[in-house]
Design a protein around this motif. Structure first.
Motif, PDB file in Angstrom:
ATOM      1  N   ALA A   1       0.830  -1.200   0.000  1.00 54.59           N
ATOM      2  CA  ALA A   1       0.000   0.000   0.000  1.00 54.59           C
ATOM      3  C   ALA A   1       0.868   1.255   0.000  1.00 54.59           C
ATOM      4  O   ALA A   1       0.485   2.293  -0.520  1.00 54.59           O
ATOM      5  CB  ALA A   1      -0.926   0.010   1.216  1.00 54.59           C
ATOM      6  N   ARG A   2       2.049   1.155   0.583  1.00 55.39           N
ATOM      7  CA  ARG A   2       2.960   2.296   0.566  1.00 55.39           C
ATOM      8  C   ARG A   2       3.920   2.221  -0.623  1.00 55.39           C
ATOM      9  O   ARG A   2       4.079   3.189  -1.364  1.00 55.39           O
ATOM     10  CB  ARG A   2       3.802   2.345   1.852  1.00 55.39           C
ATOM     11  N   SER A   3       4.554   1.058  -0.801  1.00 56.52           N
ATOM     12  CA  SER A   3       5.649   0.999  -1.770  1.00 56.52           C
ATOM     13  C   SER A   3       5.194   1.106  -3.223  1.00 56.52           C
ATOM     14  O   SER A   3       5.869   1.737  -4.029  1.00 56.52           O
ATOM     15  CB  SER A   3       6.461  -0.278  -1.565  1.00 56.52           C
ATOM     16  N   THR A   4       4.045   0.515  -3.560  1.00 49.59           N
ATOM     17  CA  THR A   4       3.615   0.571  -4.954  1.00 49.59           C
ATOM     18  C   THR A   4       3.341   2.009  -5.412  1.00 49.59           C
ATOM     19  O   THR A   4       3.911   2.439  -6.420  1.00 49.59           O
ATOM     20  CB  THR A   4       2.400  -0.344  -5.206  1.00 49.59           C
TER      21      THR A   4
ATOM     22  N   THR B   1       2.800   3.116   9.765  1.00 47.56           N
ATOM     23  CA  THR B   1       4.186   2.677   9.917  1.00 47.56           C
ATOM     24  C   THR B   1       4.911   3.554  10.938  1.00 47.56           C
ATOM     25  O   THR B   1       5.624   3.056  11.811  1.00 47.56           O
ATOM     26  CB  THR B   1       4.925   2.744   8.565  1.00 47.56           C
ATOM     27  N   ALA B   2       4.687   4.867  10.830  1.00 43.83           N
ATOM     28  CA  ALA B   2       5.332   5.792  11.769  1.00 43.83           C
ATOM     29  C   ALA B   2       4.862   5.523  13.192  1.00 43.83           C
ATOM     30  O   ALA B   2       5.654   5.535  14.143  1.00 43.83           O
ATOM     31  CB  ALA B   2       5.017   7.233  11.372  1.00 43.83           C
TER      32      ALA B   2
ATOM     33  N   THR C   1      -8.334   7.834  -3.606  1.00 42.93           N
ATOM     34  CA  THR C   1      -8.366   6.606  -2.812  1.00 42.93           C
ATOM     35  C   THR C   1      -6.961   6.025  -2.662  1.00 42.93           C
ATOM     36  O   THR C   1      -6.546   5.591  -1.587  1.00 42.93           O
ATOM     37  CB  THR C   1      -9.277   5.548  -3.481  1.00 42.93           C
ATOM     38  N   ARG C   2      -6.218   6.043  -3.764  1.00 49.96           N
ATOM     39  CA  ARG C   2      -4.848   5.511  -3.740  1.00 49.96           C
ATOM     40  C   ARG C   2      -3.994   6.329  -2.760  1.00 49.96           C
ATOM     41  O   ARG C   2      -3.254   5.782  -1.962  1.00 49.96           O
ATOM     42  CB  ARG C   2      -4.273   5.610  -5.150  1.00 49.96           C
ATOM     43  N   ALA C   3      -4.141   7.639  -2.837  1.00 51.65           N
ATOM     44  CA  ALA C   3      -3.369   8.512  -1.949  1.00 51.65           C
ATOM     45  C   ALA C   3      -3.759   8.285  -0.493  1.00 51.65           C
ATOM     46  O   ALA C   3      -2.910   8.282   0.397  1.00 51.65           O
ATOM     47  CB  ALA C   3      -3.583   9.968  -2.341  1.00 51.65           C
TER      48      ALA C   3
ATOM     49  N   GLU D   1      -2.074   5.281   0.787  1.00 55.23           N
ATOM     50  CA  GLU D   1      -0.635   5.523   0.914  1.00 55.23           C
ATOM     51  C   GLU D   1      -0.349   6.328   2.185  1.00 55.23           C
ATOM     52  O   GLU D   1       0.530   5.975   2.973  1.00 55.23           O
ATOM     53  CB  GLU D   1      -0.151   6.281  -0.329  1.00 55.23           C
ATOM     54  N   VAL D   2      -1.114   7.374   2.379  1.00 59.75           N
ATOM     55  CA  VAL D   2      -0.923   8.218   3.572  1.00 59.75           C
ATOM     56  C   VAL D   2      -1.167   7.399   4.829  1.00 59.75           C
ATOM     57  O   VAL D   2      -0.396   7.453   5.798  1.00 59.75           O
ATOM     58  CB  VAL D   2      -1.887   9.430   3.534  1.00 59.75           C
TER      59      VAL D   2
END
Ligand SMILES: Nc1nc2c(ncn2[C@@H]2O[C@H](COP(=O)(O)OP(=O)(O)OP(=O)(O)O)[C@@H](O)[C@H]2O)c(=O)[nH]1
Ligand SMILES: [Mg+2]
Length: 320
Positions: free
Chosen positions: A130-133, A279-280, A267-269, A272-273
């Motif tokens: 979800a983050r890396s792609t 993760t943080a 939606t993609r953003a 990602e956010v």
């Protein structure tokens, strides 16, 4: 210069923007490693992104995704477009190198400076696909790719979700494996904008096409909605690839005019956010874990001095 030298970022980004393959590869490695430099990389890439069309290609293992991608790349190159390819394998750890099979099947383009090909794994990665792609897509977009193809094996739900977040999602099926009915079970009937019956040279292809058509025609369509077409291809001979490209172009035009493109990108953003934030949070959580705070709270709960909810509240407060 150290591996994590932030001073190297501006130059690296500038070289990637000029399309230097080594710099693009290095940036995608930073993405895979969830490097602390990404914060600056992404801020510098920001103003140069948003122009690439993101094409998701998914389907069961062996259906012909890489062969089709190879044929699509060839067709796009003939029209002078620059193309990025991300072959995402969710079951393998990140490697930085191309998978052998992909290297062979996409070998036609290995020496073409207008094509970037990269395999990415995801197992054990911080924030996962979800983050890396989206971040890797961002790198390729800023590097001047007109089209970025994301090839994912459609086996699990998360991969289906990633593929479904492309601007245009192409779902491949083939006779004798993952046919219409099986595809429905795998949930890929909901995400396709364009369906491809590949291996149309094989027996049963026509039946699969009819079945798919029937299922897709039954689906209710809102006013002005998109009815996914079914295209037949023999990817290994390049047959039907121009029809596929035409269908992709029609979908892209519809997505732009209907507002769907904007919705999908939002939606993609959002994913990602969310992935970056979670993760943080986990990292900070790790810091709390490492401190004596949790130990003290746990001792309090075990001794019956504190209830577990009150302890959790105090822990969350410590995360700030
Ligand atoms: N007969 C026939 N074979 C095909 C066609 N397209 C691909 N193949 C063959 O099918 C096999 C699998 O093709 P790939 O392109 O590697 O399939 P894939 O979906 O990328 O596979 P994974 O990445 O492993 O999931 C290869 O041996 C191809 O040569 C086709 O249209 N007809
Ligand atoms: Mg493949």
């Amino acid at each position: 210069m150290s591996r994590w030298d932030p001073a190297a970022v501006p130059d690296l980004v500038a070289r990637a923007r000029e399309g230097e393959a080594g710099a693009v590869a290095r940036l995608i490695t930073l993405v895979e490693e969830a490097s602390p430099l990404l914060r600056e990389v992404m801020s510098r890439l920001q103003e140069h992104t948003g122009t690439a069309h993101v094409l998701g290609i998914t389907g069961p293992p062996g259906v012909g995704k890489s062969t089709s991608t190879n044929a699509l790349v060839a067709a796009l190159r003939r029209t002078g477009q620059r193309v990025g390819v991300l072959a995402v394998d969710p079951s393998s750890p990140f490697s930085g190198g191309a998978l052998l099979g992909d290297r062979v099947r996409m070998g036609d383009h290995a020496l073409d400076p207008g094509v970037f090909i990269r395999s990415m794994g995801s197992r054990g990665q911080l924030g996962g696909l979800a983050r890396s792609t989206p971040q890797a897509v961002r790198v390729l977009d800023a590097a001047g790719c007109d089209v970025v193809v994301v090839e994912t094996v459609g086996v699990g739900q998360s991969e289906v979700e990633i593929a479904g977040l492309a601007d245009t999602t192409v779902v491949l099926v083939a006779p004798g494996m993952g046919d219409g009915i099986q595809a429905a079970k795998a949930g890929i009937l909901e995400i396709g904008d364009v369906y491809v019956v590949n291996k149309a040279d094989r027996e049963g292809a026509e039946r699969v096409r009819r079945e798919l058509r029937t299922v897709l025609t039954m689906a209710e369509l809102p006013e002005g909605g998109w009815r996914p077409p079914v295209v037949s291809t023999v990817a290994s001979r390049g047959e039907g690839v121009d029809d596929l490209l035409a269908a992709i172009d029609r979908h892209r035009a519809w997505a732009v005019s209907s507002g769907e493109l904007e919705r999908r990108r939002t939606t993609r953003a959002r994913r990602e956010v969310e992935a970056i934030a979670v993760t943080a949070l986990r990292e900070r959580w790790g810091d709390v874990h490492g401190r004596s705070e949790l130990d003290a709270l746990a001792a309090g709960v075990a001794a019956g001095e504190l209830d577990p909810y009150a302890a959790a509240d105090r822990l969350l407060a410590a995360l700030g």
